[in-house]
Design a protein around this motif. Sequence first.
Motif, PDB file in Angstrom:
ATOM      1  N   LEU A   1      -6.494   1.332  -0.673  1.00  0.00           N
ATOM      2  CA  LEU A   1      -5.724   1.638   0.521  1.00  0.00           C
ATOM      3  C   LEU A   1      -4.331   1.013   0.448  1.00  0.00           C
ATOM      4  CD1 LEU A   1      -5.813   3.045   3.237  1.00  0.00           C
ATOM      5  CD2 LEU A   1      -6.933   1.020   4.175  1.00  0.00           C
ATOM      6  N   LEU A   2      -4.235  -0.150  -0.164  1.00  0.00           N
ATOM      7  CA  LEU A   2      -2.935  -0.803  -0.342  1.00  0.00           C
ATOM      8  C   LEU A   2      -2.000   0.079  -1.165  1.00  0.00           C
ATOM      9  CD1 LEU A   2      -1.112  -3.250   0.069  1.00  0.00           C
ATOM     10  CD2 LEU A   2      -2.158  -4.263  -1.961  1.00  0.00           C
ATOM     11  N   ASP A   3      -2.529   0.754  -2.191  1.00  0.00           N
ATOM     12  CA  ASP A   3      -1.711   1.668  -2.993  1.00  0.00           C
ATOM     13  C   ASP A   3      -1.130   2.778  -2.123  1.00  0.00           C
ATOM     14  OD1 ASP A   3      -2.344   0.257  -5.326  1.00  0.00           O
ATOM     15  OD2 ASP A   3      -3.899   1.677  -5.926  1.00  0.00           O
ATOM     16  N   VAL A   4      -1.946   3.343  -1.251  1.00  0.00           N
ATOM     17  CA  VAL A   4      -1.471   4.416  -0.375  1.00  0.00           C
ATOM     18  C   VAL A   4      -0.317   3.901   0.488  1.00  0.00           C
ATOM     19  CG1 VAL A   4      -2.073   6.054   1.450  1.00  0.00           C
ATOM     20  CG2 VAL A   4      -3.743   5.527  -0.332  1.00  0.00           C
ATOM     21  N   ALA A   5      -0.482   2.724   1.077  1.00  0.00           N
ATOM     22  CA  ALA A   5       0.570   2.132   1.908  1.00  0.00           C
ATOM     23  C   ALA A   5       1.842   1.907   1.097  1.00  0.00           C
ATOM     24  CB  ALA A   5       0.079   0.824   2.527  1.00  0.00           C
ATOM     25  N   GLU A   6       1.702   1.425  -0.129  1.00  0.00           N
ATOM     26  CA  GLU A   6       2.866   1.188  -0.996  1.00  0.00           C
ATOM     27  C   GLU A   6       3.591   2.489  -1.309  1.00  0.00           C
ATOM     28  OE1 GLU A   6       4.507  -1.443  -2.323  1.00  0.00           O
ATOM     29  OE2 GLU A   6       3.261  -2.752  -1.092  1.00  0.00           O
ATOM     30  N   PHE A   7       2.836   3.544  -1.618  1.00  0.00           N
ATOM     31  CA  PHE A   7       3.456   4.840  -1.894  1.00  0.00           C
ATOM     32  C   PHE A   7       4.255   5.323  -0.689  1.00  0.00           C
ATOM     33  CE2 PHE A   7      -0.218   5.989  -4.978  1.00  0.00           C
ATOM     34  CZ  PHE A   7       0.413   5.310  -6.009  1.00  0.00           C
ATOM     35  N   LEU A   8       3.696   5.168   0.500  1.00  0.00           N
ATOM     36  CA  LEU A   8       4.379   5.620   1.708  1.00  0.00           C
ATOM     37  C   LEU A   8       5.626   4.795   1.988  1.00  0.00           C
ATOM     38  CD1 LEU A   8       1.318   6.408   3.985  1.00  0.00           C
ATOM     39  CD2 LEU A   8       2.735   8.002   2.668  1.00  0.00           C
TER      40      LEU A   8
END
Length: 69
Positions: free
Chosen positions: A31-38
Amino acid sequence: MTPSVVVYEPAEDGGRRVRLGDRFLGMAYTLLDVAEFLRGAGLSGMEPDEVAGADWVRWRGGGPEVWRP
């Protein structure tokens, strides 16, 4: 304008493709990856808990807690 984010079903390795509109942002493994991408796409202040609860994120093949096929 509300962003249109799609997190696709997990691949065999557990990664999930992330799209913002018609743009591929990357392969997320947490989920942290998704937040970073955004955040990298200009959506400042995105934290994992906000992404998990956002009604403008469509989770395919399982919600934000699913990272294995």
